[in-house]
Design an enzyme around this catalytic site. Structure first.
Site, PDB file in Angstrom:
ATOM      1  N   SER A 235     -14.114 -12.413   6.877  1.00  0.00           N
ATOM      2  CA  SER A 235     -14.304 -12.696   8.351  1.00  0.00           C
ATOM      3  C   SER A 235     -15.506 -12.393   8.740  1.00  0.00           C
ATOM      4  O   SER A 235     -16.105 -11.301   8.542  1.00  0.00           O
ATOM      5  CB  SER A 235     -12.915 -11.777   8.868  1.00  0.00           C
ATOM      6  OG  SER A 235     -13.027 -11.822  10.267  1.00  0.00           O
TER       7      SER A 235
ATOM      8  N   LEU B   5      -2.808 -11.844  22.701  1.00  0.00           N
ATOM      9  CA  LEU B   5      -2.747 -13.406  22.685  1.00  0.00           C
ATOM     10  C   LEU B   5      -2.588 -14.065  21.433  1.00  0.00           C
ATOM     11  O   LEU B   5      -3.179 -15.037  21.130  1.00  0.00           O
ATOM     12  CB  LEU B   5      -4.373 -13.640  23.197  1.00  0.00           C
ATOM     13  CG  LEU B   5      -4.625 -13.225  24.677  1.00  0.00           C
ATOM     14  CD1 LEU B   5      -6.182 -13.772  25.043  1.00  0.00           C
ATOM     15  CD2 LEU B   5      -3.755 -13.639  25.696  1.00  0.00           C
TER      16      LEU B   5
ATOM     17  N   SER C 238      -3.431 -13.212  18.179  1.00  0.00           N
ATOM     18  CA  SER C 238      -4.444 -13.397  17.160  1.00  0.00           C
ATOM     19  C   SER C 238      -3.724 -13.566  15.657  1.00  0.00           C
ATOM     20  O   SER C 238      -4.262 -14.397  14.732  1.00  0.00           O
ATOM     21  CB  SER C 238      -5.483 -12.181  17.200  1.00  0.00           C
ATOM     22  OG  SER C 238      -4.843 -11.147  17.227  1.00  0.00           O
TER      23      SER C 238
ATOM     24  N   ASP D 224       4.854 -17.185  19.027  1.00  0.00           N
ATOM     25  CA  ASP D 224       3.587 -16.974  18.798  1.00  0.00           C
ATOM     26  C   ASP D 224       3.237 -18.118  18.022  1.00  0.00           C
ATOM     27  O   ASP D 224       2.175 -18.895  18.322  1.00  0.00           O
ATOM     28  CB  ASP D 224       3.133 -15.723  18.336  1.00  0.00           C
ATOM     29  CG  ASP D 224       3.419 -14.413  19.114  1.00  0.00           C
ATOM     30  OD1 ASP D 224       3.703 -14.629  20.188  1.00  0.00           O
ATOM     31  OD2 ASP D 224       3.547 -13.204  18.716  1.00  0.00           O
TER      32      ASP D 224
HETATM   33  C1  GLA Z   1       5.288 -10.575  20.516  1.00  0.00           C
HETATM   34  C2  GLA Z   1       6.069 -11.167  19.593  1.00  0.00           C
HETATM   35  C3  GLA Z   1       6.680 -12.504  20.196  1.00  0.00           C
HETATM   36  C4  GLA Z   1       7.623 -12.108  21.497  1.00  0.00           C
HETATM   37  C5  GLA Z   1       6.652 -11.396  22.367  1.00  0.00           C
HETATM   38  C6  GLA Z   1       7.280 -11.067  23.681  1.00  0.00           C
HETATM   39  O1  GLA Z   1       4.166 -11.627  21.143  1.00  0.00           O
HETATM   40  O2  GLA Z   1       5.512 -11.632  18.382  1.00  0.00           O
HETATM   41  O3  GLA Z   1       7.694 -13.015  19.265  1.00  0.00           O
HETATM   42  O4  GLA Z   1       8.718 -11.412  21.388  1.00  0.00           O
HETATM   43  O5  GLA Z   1       5.931 -10.326  21.690  1.00  0.00           O
HETATM   44  O6  GLA Z   1       7.853 -12.144  24.443  1.00  0.00           O
END
Ligand code: GLA
Length: 391
Positions: free
Chosen positions: A71, A130, A132, A177
């Site tokens: 990386s 965010l 990653s 995510d």
């Molecule tokens: C993290 C988790 C998600 C979600 C958020 C809160 O990003 O990975 O699955 O639960 O927190 O909304």
């Protein structure tokens, strides 16, 4: 750095590291939630949006079953065999567990995998909320599909990424995510239904800019706080189910039903459930307010979300409070709230598009003045979900 410069940088590092040129270029974006904190694992709704910060992997297939990874963001390199996928023993290489985990779940799901050399470069700030990690999982899943010649639909890919994180990395995250990184759409937010895993585009009114406000406060999701919240919500569902058996998740609990039965819940569990139930309602209200650009409504919804996150779900830390105050003072601000899991990391503001250029330096200075910490503030735009770089 523009796309060409980035590609050159990566190709150069690839050849230094692996002594060859990459033949495959894949990418996956990060995401920010505009509403719906912790609603995903409660099978509720989230208003999510990809951001124009992403993770690229340049790759070259190998004839054997070795995966070699390096990386540009993190030092060192790591390799593993697809015949024996284990977590990295070197703590510094733990980030490769997201790649190893994806390889493991893909193989366990019956997809024969081929090895590759891969070089990663990310513009998503690491561990700041965010996603990653999810972007790394999704770009890995794209690379494996290309070098091993099979195709997953994007929802399936998101589910396998979540499974890798739950089972291999050991973080009990929901689907938000991975889903966002896999299915995001350029130019729109997504209203995601975490029960049936469907989503629809929700355009943000063109006069509104989305601005990320990174507190730079340390956060650690693998800690117990996240898993504790998840358990508390599950406990709430169990108790409420005894009163109304058709309740399967907090998503099924209307506010009136909750009011009727909340005295049967332990106090802390009641607070957690109240937040999730109200937050789901707010996501659905945002679906109408966001495209209309109804500023008063947006302000109210974001603020109620933050207050609930702080007082009921208890995921705020002092740095977030300081950032919220700085954001609310900023020129052109419409609305401000937490983002991601909370406990520091990034927050999100809606700002009058024409004022974004004034908002950024103002909030940077105000937050630094309050905390002595230099934050990172920038506007973002929604991009397409994970795929080939030049699709
Ligand atoms: C993290 C988790 C998600 C979600 C958020 C809160 O990003 O990975 O699955 O639960 O927190 O909304």
């Amino acid at each position: 750095m523009n796309t060409e410069q980035r590609q050159q940088l990566i190709a150069h590092a690839f050849s230094t590291h692996f002594g060859a040129t990459p033949t495959l270029w894949c990418r996956a974006p990060g995401r920010v939630d505009l509403m719906g904190s912790h609603t995903d694992y409660n099978l509720g709704y989230v208003m999510t949006m990809t951001v124009d910060r992403d993770t690229w992997m340049a790759a070259r297939p190998r004839a054997d079953r070795l995966v070699r990874i390096a990386s540009l963001n993190l030092p060192g390199g790591s390799e593993f065999s697809l015949d024996d996928i284990q977590p990295a023993n070197n703590p510094e290489m733990r980030w490769t567990d997201y790649i190893r985990g994806v390889a493991k779940v893909l193989q366990d799901a019956g997809h024969p995998l081929a090895g590759f050399d891969g070089l990663i470069h990310s513009t998503i700030p690491l561990g700041s909320g965010l996603s990653s990690s999810a972007a790394l999982e999704m770009v890995t899943a794209i690379v494996f599909q290309q070098v091993s010649d099979f195709r997953l639909d994007a929802v399936q890919m998101a589910r396998l990424g979540q499974q890798a994180e739950n089972q291999f990395v050991g973080v009990s995250c929901g689907i938000l995510d991975q889903y966002s990184s896999a299915l995001g759409r350029a130019g729109a937010a997504l209203l995601l239904d975490c029960r049936d895993l469907t989503s629809r585009d929700v355009p943000v009114h063109p006069t509104i800019g989305v601005v990320i406000c990174d507190t730079k406060a340390e956060r650690q999701l693998v800690g117990t706080e996240y898993a504790d919240r998840r358990r508390q919500c599950e406990e709430g569902v169990r108790v409420l189910q005894q009163r109304q058996p058709e309740i399967r998740s907090l998503r099924d609990v209307p506010v009136e039903v909750f009011e009727r039965y909340k005295q049967h819940l332990p106090a802390v569990v009641a607070k957690r459930c109240q937040f999730i139930i109200e937050e789901n309602t707010r996501v659905l209200e945002l679906k109408d307010a966001l495209p209309r650009g109804d500023k008063q409504k947006l302000h109210h919804l974001f603020h109620a979300s933050y207050v609930g996150a702080r007082d009921l779900y208890e995921i705020a830390v002092p740095a977030m409070e300081a950032m919220l105050n700085a954001m609310l003072e900023g020129p052109g601000v419409i609305a401000a709230r937490q983002a991601g899991a909370g406990f520091g990391g990034c927050m999100v503001a809606l700002v009058e598009a024409q004022f974004v250029q004034h908002f950024v330096p103002y909030v940077t200075q105000a937050y630094t003045g309050k905390t002595g910490v230099q934050p990172s503030i920038y506007s973002v735009a929604a991009v397409d979900g994970a795929g080939l770089l030049n699709r």
